[in-house]
Scaffold this motif. Structure first.
Motif, PDB file in Angstrom:
ATOM      1  N   ARG A 182       6.558  -1.223  17.956  1.00 22.10           N
ATOM      2  CA  ARG A 182       5.140  -0.855  17.217  1.00 22.10           C
ATOM      3  C   ARG A 182       4.033  -1.678  17.729  1.00 22.10           C
ATOM      4  O   ARG A 182       2.839  -1.350  17.667  1.00 22.10           O
ATOM      5  CB  ARG A 182       5.326  -0.294  15.983  1.00 22.10           C
ATOM      6  CG  ARG A 182       6.302   0.554  15.537  1.00 22.10           C
ATOM      7  CD  ARG A 182       6.256   1.236  14.268  1.00 22.10           C
ATOM      8  NE  ARG A 182       6.295   0.230  13.221  1.00 22.10           N
ATOM      9  CZ  ARG A 182       7.286  -0.226  12.432  1.00 22.10           C
ATOM     10  NH1 ARG A 182       8.569  -0.100  12.882  1.00 22.10           N
ATOM     11  NH2 ARG A 182       7.205  -1.131  11.547  1.00 22.10           N
ATOM     12  N   THR A 183       3.996  -2.941  17.493  1.00 21.08           N
ATOM     13  CA  THR A 183       3.210  -4.126  17.575  1.00 21.08           C
ATOM     14  C   THR A 183       2.870  -4.037  19.197  1.00 21.08           C
ATOM     15  O   THR A 183       1.595  -4.108  19.653  1.00 21.08           O
ATOM     16  CB  THR A 183       3.541  -5.434  17.147  1.00 21.08           C
ATOM     17  OG1 THR A 183       4.841  -5.776  17.712  1.00 21.08           O
ATOM     18  CG2 THR A 183       3.772  -5.159  15.620  1.00 21.08           C
ATOM     19  N   PRO A 226      -1.630  -5.291  13.822  1.00 25.12           N
ATOM     20  CA  PRO A 226      -1.880  -4.242  14.467  1.00 25.12           C
ATOM     21  C   PRO A 226      -0.672  -3.294  14.903  1.00 25.12           C
ATOM     22  O   PRO A 226       0.004  -3.976  15.701  1.00 25.12           O
ATOM     23  CB  PRO A 226      -3.049  -4.275  15.243  1.00 25.12           C
ATOM     24  CG  PRO A 226      -3.609  -5.595  14.870  1.00 25.12           C
ATOM     25  CD  PRO A 226      -2.470  -6.427  14.371  1.00 25.12           C
ATOM     26  N   GLU A 227      -0.384  -2.141  14.665  1.00 28.23           N
ATOM     27  CA  GLU A 227       0.747  -1.531  15.182  1.00 28.23           C
ATOM     28  C   GLU A 227       0.630  -0.138  15.289  1.00 28.23           C
ATOM     29  O   GLU A 227      -0.377   0.461  14.715  1.00 28.23           O
ATOM     30  CB  GLU A 227       2.010  -1.959  14.276  1.00 28.23           C
ATOM     31  CG  GLU A 227       2.209  -1.390  12.954  1.00 28.23           C
ATOM     32  CD  GLU A 227       3.044  -1.884  12.109  1.00 28.23           C
ATOM     33  OE1 GLU A 227       2.877  -2.705  11.149  1.00 28.23           O
ATOM     34  OE2 GLU A 227       4.269  -1.405  12.505  1.00 28.23           O
ATOM     35  N   VAL A 228       1.184   0.653  16.305  1.00 31.71           N
ATOM     36  CA  VAL A 228       1.250   2.079  16.192  1.00 31.71           C
ATOM     37  C   VAL A 228       2.345   2.724  15.677  1.00 31.71           C
ATOM     38  O   VAL A 228       3.346   2.359  16.185  1.00 31.71           O
ATOM     39  CB  VAL A 228       0.992   2.321  17.866  1.00 31.71           C
ATOM     40  CG1 VAL A 228       0.841   3.986  17.992  1.00 31.71           C
ATOM     41  CG2 VAL A 228      -0.341   1.576  18.545  1.00 31.71           C
ATOM     42  N   PHE A 229       2.087   3.388  14.668  1.00 32.87           N
ATOM     43  CA  PHE A 229       3.374   4.024  13.973  1.00 32.87           C
ATOM     44  C   PHE A 229       3.597   5.311  14.945  1.00 32.87           C
ATOM     45  O   PHE A 229       2.952   5.760  15.824  1.00 32.87           O
ATOM     46  CB  PHE A 229       3.122   4.676  12.741  1.00 32.87           C
ATOM     47  CG  PHE A 229       2.666   3.214  11.671  1.00 32.87           C
ATOM     48  CD1 PHE A 229       3.676   2.479  11.344  1.00 32.87           C
ATOM     49  CD2 PHE A 229       1.455   3.126  11.575  1.00 32.87           C
ATOM     50  CE1 PHE A 229       3.483   1.340  10.325  1.00 32.87           C
ATOM     51  CE2 PHE A 229       1.177   1.702  10.468  1.00 32.87           C
ATOM     52  CZ  PHE A 229       1.977   1.194  10.021  1.00 32.87           C
ATOM     53  N   MET A 274      -3.442   3.099  12.479  1.00 31.84           N
ATOM     54  CA  MET A 274      -2.863   1.541  12.717  1.00 31.84           C
ATOM     55  C   MET A 274      -2.794   1.062  11.414  1.00 31.84           C
ATOM     56  O   MET A 274      -3.421   1.366  10.228  1.00 31.84           O
ATOM     57  CB  MET A 274      -4.385   0.887  13.422  1.00 31.84           C
ATOM     58  CG  MET A 274      -4.487   1.281  14.880  1.00 31.84           C
ATOM     59  SD  MET A 274      -3.395   1.065  16.001  1.00 31.84           S
ATOM     60  CE  MET A 274      -3.389  -0.657  16.097  1.00 31.84           C
ATOM     61  N   ASN A 275      -2.015  -0.123  11.191  1.00 29.88           N
ATOM     62  CA  ASN A 275      -1.994  -0.675  10.161  1.00 29.88           C
ATOM     63  C   ASN A 275      -3.099  -1.732   9.701  1.00 29.88           C
ATOM     64  O   ASN A 275      -3.518  -2.369  10.408  1.00 29.88           O
ATOM     65  CB  ASN A 275      -0.607  -1.608  10.068  1.00 29.88           C
ATOM     66  CG  ASN A 275       0.003  -2.326   8.864  1.00 29.88           C
ATOM     67  OD1 ASN A 275      -0.578  -1.940   7.597  1.00 29.88           O
ATOM     68  ND2 ASN A 275       0.567  -3.286   8.980  1.00 29.88           N
ATOM     69  N   GLU A 276      -3.425  -1.349   8.419  1.00 26.38           N
ATOM     70  CA  GLU A 276      -4.807  -2.183   8.052  1.00 26.38           C
ATOM     71  C   GLU A 276      -4.225  -3.204   7.463  1.00 26.38           C
ATOM     72  O   GLU A 276      -5.081  -4.235   6.808  1.00 26.38           O
ATOM     73  CB  GLU A 276      -5.397  -1.244   7.127  1.00 26.38           C
ATOM     74  CG  GLU A 276      -5.945   0.087   7.714  1.00 26.38           C
ATOM     75  CD  GLU A 276      -6.810   0.897   6.723  1.00 26.38           C
ATOM     76  OE1 GLU A 276      -6.777   0.672   5.355  1.00 26.38           O
ATOM     77  OE2 GLU A 276      -7.163   1.831   6.998  1.00 26.38           O
ATOM     78  N   VAL A 305       1.071   9.144  20.748  1.00 23.14           N
ATOM     79  CA  VAL A 305       0.780  10.413  21.818  1.00 23.14           C
ATOM     80  C   VAL A 305       1.031  10.146  23.227  1.00 23.14           C
ATOM     81  O   VAL A 305       1.145   9.049  23.605  1.00 23.14           O
ATOM     82  CB  VAL A 305      -0.596  10.890  21.535  1.00 23.14           C
ATOM     83  CG1 VAL A 305      -0.806  11.333  19.907  1.00 23.14           C
ATOM     84  CG2 VAL A 305      -1.611   9.874  21.817  1.00 23.14           C
ATOM     85  N   GLY A 306       1.432  11.244  23.833  1.00 21.36           N
ATOM     86  CA  GLY A 306       1.234  11.167  25.443  1.00 21.36           C
ATOM     87  C   GLY A 306       2.389  10.264  25.907  1.00 21.36           C
ATOM     88  O   GLY A 306       3.622  10.574  25.097  1.00 21.36           O
TER      89      GLY A 306
END
Length: 277
Positions: free
Chosen positions: A39-40, A7-10, A1-3, A15-16
């Motif tokens: 990503r957000t 928040p986002e998923v790179f 996650m972006n600190e 996964v999955g």
């Protein structure tokens, strides 16, 4: 996650089922990157899957490819400064920058159409097809598009970290789009163009063009989309709490307002590289 910001998923963290969706997004949009908007919204994976599956058929059509063209090259009247890039980087690096700008200039209008489709549907104005498909595009990343590597702000050197934070502040956001995070690998270019671009962003023409692109994207998606987009707040109530629905709607509205500016800024930067030196 972006600190750092939103928040986002790179891609490296997906996964999955989310990883499959990310791969499909790149495949359908024909680009080598999963953009900021996805990503957000990946923090709401059920929404992202439903919403993506509704816009996906449209984004495979000639209709939407043609609609995106109407948004791609906004009529900027400002004089783009001639910074003589030959004094900064060799021709090979210039070509790399041009290729990166081509990727984002290609996809950002499509992302705006997607954001407008979702915003319309969530605002109880679903996309009801008025036209048939004019044909389909073969999916797959466009040949010649470069790989895209994002610079993460916390890991950037002090100069670039300050520059990217200034970009975020100029956009009145907490984070920086993929376009800028990719161009951060070329500090001479981004550092050279940003001061004049920042001034332009603060001007009346930029605000007017942004509003026009946003409005035009709504008209295009409502008029040209051959397949329905009807995801609704009622549908989301079966999955999410009210606070989460508000978060989803806030993000969609944010990107619908944010993307027109990125289209304009991409065109501004593109023009800076095609000027004679």
């Amino acid at each position: 996650m972006n600190e750092y910001g939103i928040p986002e998923v790179f891609e490296s963290e997906a996964v999955g089922r989310l990883k499959v969706i990310y791969q499909d997004i790149k495949f359908v949009l024909k680009i080598p990157v999963v953009n900021f908007i996805f990503r957000t919204l990946a923090n709401y994976p059920e929404f992202l899957e439903i919403a993506w599956n509704q816009v996906r058929p449209n984004m495979l059509t000639v209709n939407m490819e043609e609609a995106a063209k109407h948004l791609r090259y906004p009529n900027i009247s400002a004089q783009v400064p001639d910074l003589n890039w030959n004094n900064y980087d060799d021709r090979k690096i210039q070509q790399q920058i041009e290729a990166i700008l081509t990727v984002f200039n290609y996809v950002n209008p499509k992302l705006l159409l997607i954001a407008s489709a979702w915003e319309e549907a969530l605002s109880d104005r679903p996309i009801v097809p008025k036209k048939k498909s004019n044909g389909f595009l073969a999916p797959g990343i466009i040949q010649g598009f470069p790989s895209i590597e994002l610079v993460h702000i916390p890991h950037a050197d002090p100069y670039m970290k300050d520059l990217l934070k200034d970009v975020a502040q100029a956009h009145h956001t907490y984070d920086v789009a993929s376009d800028y995070r990719t161009l951060a690998k070329f500090p001479h270019f981004l550092g050279g163009i940003w001061p004049s671009l920042k001034i332009y962003i603060q001007g009346n023409e930029y605000q007017l063009l942004s509003a026009q692109l946003k409005s035009q994207s709504v008209q295009l998606i409502q008029r040209e989309a051959p397949y329905p987009v009807h995801i609704s707040k009622h549908q989301l109530k079966q999955i999410y709490e009210p606070s989460q629905i508000a978060g989803i709607m806030g993000l969609v509205a944010f990107f619908q307002s944010f993307l027109p500016g990125l289209i304009i800024e991409g065109e501004y930067m593109r023009r800076s590289l095609i000027r004679p030196h």
